[in-house]
Design a protein around this motif. Structure first.
Motif, PDB file in Angstrom:
ATOM      1  N   GLN A 111       0.835  -1.014  -0.039  1.00  0.00           N
ATOM      2  CA  GLN A 111      -0.177   0.067  -0.072  1.00  0.00           C
ATOM      3  C   GLN A 111       0.858   1.214   0.032  1.00  0.00           C
ATOM      4  OE1 GLN A 111      -3.318  -0.083   2.703  1.00  0.00           O
ATOM      5  NE2 GLN A 111      -3.941  -2.152   1.971  1.00  0.00           N
ATOM      6  N   CYS A 112       1.415   1.810   1.159  1.00  0.00           N
ATOM      7  CA  CYS A 112       2.291   2.938   1.089  1.00  0.00           C
ATOM      8  C   CYS A 112       3.276   2.592   0.491  1.00  0.00           C
ATOM      9  CB  CYS A 112       2.331   3.498   2.606  1.00  0.00           C
ATOM     10  SG  CYS A 112       3.692   2.651   3.636  1.00  0.00           S
ATOM     11  N   GLY A 113       3.988   1.242   0.578  1.00  0.00           N
ATOM     12  CA  GLY A 113       5.064   0.965  -0.265  1.00  0.00           C
ATOM     13  C   GLY A 113       6.586   1.162   0.634  1.00  0.00           C
ATOM     14  N   PHE A 114       6.405   1.663   1.531  1.00  0.00           N
ATOM     15  CA  PHE A 114       7.561   2.002   2.358  1.00  0.00           C
ATOM     16  C   PHE A 114       8.356   0.585   2.842  1.00  0.00           C
ATOM     17  CE2 PHE A 114      10.500   2.980   5.972  1.00  0.00           C
ATOM     18  CZ  PHE A 114      11.155   3.694   5.279  1.00  0.00           C
ATOM     19  N   CYS A 115       7.872  -0.312   3.148  1.00  0.00           N
ATOM     20  CA  CYS A 115       8.313  -1.585   3.706  1.00  0.00           C
ATOM     21  C   CYS A 115       8.477  -2.567   2.464  1.00  0.00           C
ATOM     22  CB  CYS A 115       7.225  -2.312   4.502  1.00  0.00           C
ATOM     23  SG  CYS A 115       5.709  -2.900   3.748  1.00  0.00           S
ATOM     24  N   THR A 116       7.937  -2.367   1.173  1.00  0.00           N
ATOM     25  CA  THR A 116       7.991  -3.291   0.309  1.00  0.00           C
ATOM     26  C   THR A 116       9.386  -3.848  -0.482  1.00  0.00           C
ATOM     27  OG1 THR A 116       5.644  -2.179  -0.338  1.00  0.00           O
ATOM     28  CG2 THR A 116       6.749  -3.775  -2.098  1.00  0.00           C
ATOM     29  N   ARG A 148       3.079  -1.925   8.177  1.00  0.00           N
ATOM     30  CA  ARG A 148       2.016  -0.886   9.028  1.00  0.00           C
ATOM     31  C   ARG A 148       0.745  -0.962   8.423  1.00  0.00           C
ATOM     32  NH1 ARG A 148       3.539   0.384  14.093  1.00  0.00           N
ATOM     33  NH2 ARG A 148       5.732   0.091  14.076  1.00  0.00           N
ATOM     34  N   CYS A 149       0.841  -1.172   6.983  1.00  0.00           N
ATOM     35  CA  CYS A 149      -0.604  -0.785   6.337  1.00  0.00           C
ATOM     36  C   CYS A 149      -1.378  -1.953   5.350  1.00  0.00           C
ATOM     37  CB  CYS A 149      -0.756   0.473   5.481  1.00  0.00           C
ATOM     38  SG  CYS A 149       0.779   0.893   4.737  1.00  0.00           S
ATOM     39  N   THR A 150      -0.370  -2.786   4.813  1.00  0.00           N
ATOM     40  CA  THR A 150      -0.953  -3.583   3.873  1.00  0.00           C
ATOM     41  C   THR A 150      -1.755  -5.028   4.771  1.00  0.00           C
ATOM     42  OG1 THR A 150       0.807  -3.166   2.197  1.00  0.00           O
ATOM     43  CG2 THR A 150      -0.562  -5.288   1.822  1.00  0.00           C
TER      44      THR A 150
HETATM   45  S1  FES Z   1       2.754  -1.061   2.777  1.00  0.00           S
HETATM   46 FE1  FES Z   1       2.773   0.673   4.202  1.00  0.00          FE
HETATM   47  S2  FES Z   1       3.996  -0.320   5.601  1.00  0.00           S
HETATM   48 FE2  FES Z   1       4.006  -1.966   4.552  1.00  0.00          FE
END
Ligand code: FES
Ligand SMILES: Cc1cc2nc3c(=O)[nH]c(=O)nc-3n(C[C@H](O)[C@H](O)[C@H](O)COP(=O)(O)OP(=O)(O)OC[C@H]3O[C@@H](n4cnc5c(N)ncnc54)[C@H](O)[C@@H]3O)c2cc1C
Ligand code: FES
Length: 474
Positions: A111-116, A148-150
């Motif tokens: 989703q936000c992609g930071f962890c991706t 955190r978000c997906t």
């Molecule tokens: S996609 Fe947002 S922290 Fe994993």
């Protein structure tokens, strides 16, 4: 021995040769700030979140072994002679996504992609090693990556699907890596000896130098505490410290053996130990951290010491004077103080072959199942002959300023049938054995209760395993 003082490695297929201004630069700093490969992220800077995960290949026994590692706590100098693959290195020349990337796209794993990028690289290491992609294996592979978000459902689904895509041709880097020789030496601030003799000479000349094995403890002194360390001596290039020998006398483990190198062997011999080891940090931490480093740091909550103490393990401490063998339980003197003399280092750990009928239990209690430090670790070894308990050894972590044995509880149970009365007496004795730590991980009262509960559990005829995988990510 040294042909060139620079740090040389293969980065996404290109040979790189660096002499950094700061010899203590982390791999992450180099990758993001100098190589401008900003796909690899910095989140926690302490090995916890996995945002900085990349894959490092190293020649072991004539072939390249690939492992996911945390770049934030890895020194650039540690990857001399290795292949480094970042998320930018995965796409094919035609821009085609790698199967793990394609699967994450198709299964909505970002989703936000930071962890991706971190997830991509952990999955890529799994893919590259063709490891099983059942849910449990994927959970183990991804326990060191936080999202955190997906949510983990779609990410695990992507992992389960990744082998279903056409397999890309991975370049064979062995021949190129074999051309990188020597080890880097950077002024007087970084040394990478290749023999024990060199190490001993360096320790005599630089007694305050920091020994650096995996760097999963020491790395934080730089990345989080911003300490100014005068000299670092890398231990990872010394073959004499990098060995496992399993013989008639027992198991000998060299100081630089990483958890990932020995976990299967230990789990085979002592399943309870294997299960605790599997919960040390994450895949990335176990790929880097060593048992030697875990003992050397003297932490009261290090996971290996209580288990090894109950197994009567010995430490071989080496220096220019020779080898000194001590019982591991005598190594820990008081908080922050170990029986390590100037010029000495841990050479190896020896676990004597246990008697045939020995029963061994160990349980780690922590707030989270994975990637968490113990609140309490209880380890128990004993024989039960004609119903009576013999040769009992009990040790705890988290119950005192050092990991140590519960001598009074041992006395209360030795020779008894471990009936309810004896166990109750042993629990009372535990209170006299320890003054538990009281900190943010757990209160002293909680630790005391848990220690008693583990003691009870260790003497049930068929203790219920705490190892069952009841937790779910979704
Ligand atoms: S996609 Fe947002 S922290 Fe994993
Ligand atoms: C995210 C994260 C999770 C973690 N989870 C756990 C956990 O669940 N359980 C746990 O017990 N630990 C955990 N740790 C701590 C750490 O990973 C372990 O203690 C690890 O075993 C340290 O090994 P290392 O090789 O990385 O040590 P290093 O960081 O290289 O060194 C640690 C210390 O030991 C000294 N040292 C290293 N090798 C030698 C030697 N041969 N002789 C003398 N001194 C030496 C170093 O100078 C330093 O003081 C975690 C750490 C992180 C960052
Ligand atoms: S930045 Fe969080 S593990 Fe490295």
């Amino acid at each position: 021995m040294v042909e060139d003082n620079s740090i040389r490695f293969l980065l996404n297929g290109q040979i790189v040769c660096v002499t950094p201004d700061d010899p203590h630069m982390s791999l992450l700093q180099y990758i993001r700030e100098q190589a401008a490969l900003c796909g690899t992220k910095e989140g926690c800077a302490e090995g916890d979140c996995g945002a900085c995960t990349l894959v490092v290949g190293k020649i072991i026994d004539g072939e390249i072994k690939y492992r996911a590692l945390n770049a934030c706590i890895l020194l650039l100098a540690q990857i001399h002679g290795c292949e480094v693959i970042t998320v930018e290195g995965l796409q094919g020349e035609d821009g085609a996504l790698h199967p793990v990337q394609q699967a994450l796209v198709e299964f909505h794993g970002s989703q936000c992609g930071f962890c991706t990028p971190g997830f991509v690289m952990s999955l890529y290491a799994h893919y590259r090693n063709q490891l099983p992609n059942d849910r449990q294996s994927l959970k183990i592979a991804l326990a060191g990556n936080l999202c955190r978000c997906t949510g983990y459902g779609p990410i695990i689904a992507a992992g389960q699907a990744m082998y279903g895509y056409p397999k890309p041709v991975e370049p064979d880097s062995l021949k190129i890596l074999q051309t990188i020789t020597g080890t880097p030496q950077q002024d007087e601030r970084l040394f990478a000896p290749t023999t024990e003799t060199d190490l001993q000479e360096l320790l005599q000349k630089y007694p305050d130098a920091v020994l650096w094995a995996g760097g999963t403890d020491a790395g934080l002194w730089l990345s989080k505490h911003l300490q100014d360390i005068s000299s670092i001596i890398l231990l990872g290039n010394i073959p004499e410290l990098d060995f496992i020998r399993d013989d008639e006398s027992g198991l000998h483990i060299g100081a630089t053996i990483r958890y990932a190198d020995v976990i299967e062997l230990c789990a085979d011999k002592w399943p309870a130990m294997g299960e605790v080891m599997r919960r040390i940090g994450s895949t990335q931490i176990r790929n880097s951290g060593t048992i030697g480093g875990n003992i050397a740091n003297g932490s009261p909550i290090g996971d290996m010491a209580p288990m090894l103490i109950t197994m009567d393990a010995r430490l071989n401490l080496a220096s220019a004077e020779g080898i000194r063998e001590i019982l591991l339980e005598n190594y820990f003197l008081e908080y922050g103080k170990q029986d390590l003399r100037p010029g000495e280092y841990i050479h190896s750990i020896f676990i004597p072959k246990p008697a045939r009928d020995i029963i061994f239990h160990a349980w780690k209690i922590s707030k989270r199942f994975d990637q968490d430090i113990s609140a309490v670790l209880g380890a128990f070894s004993y024989e039960r002959k004609k119903g009576r308990i013999n040769n009992l050894r009990i040790a705890y972590g988290g119950m005192a300023a050092i990991p140590r044995r519960a001598f009074l509880a041992e006395q209360a149970l030795e020779g008894t049938c471990a009936d309810d009365t004896s166990i109750a007496q042993a629990c009372q004795a535990l209170i006299r054995d320890f003054t538990p730590l009281d900190d943010m991980r757990a209160s002293a009262k909680y630790r005391e209760q848990v220690a008693k509960a583990l003691l009870n559990k260790a003497f049930q005829d068929n203790p219920v395993s705490l190892a069952t995988d009841k937790y779910q990510y979704e």
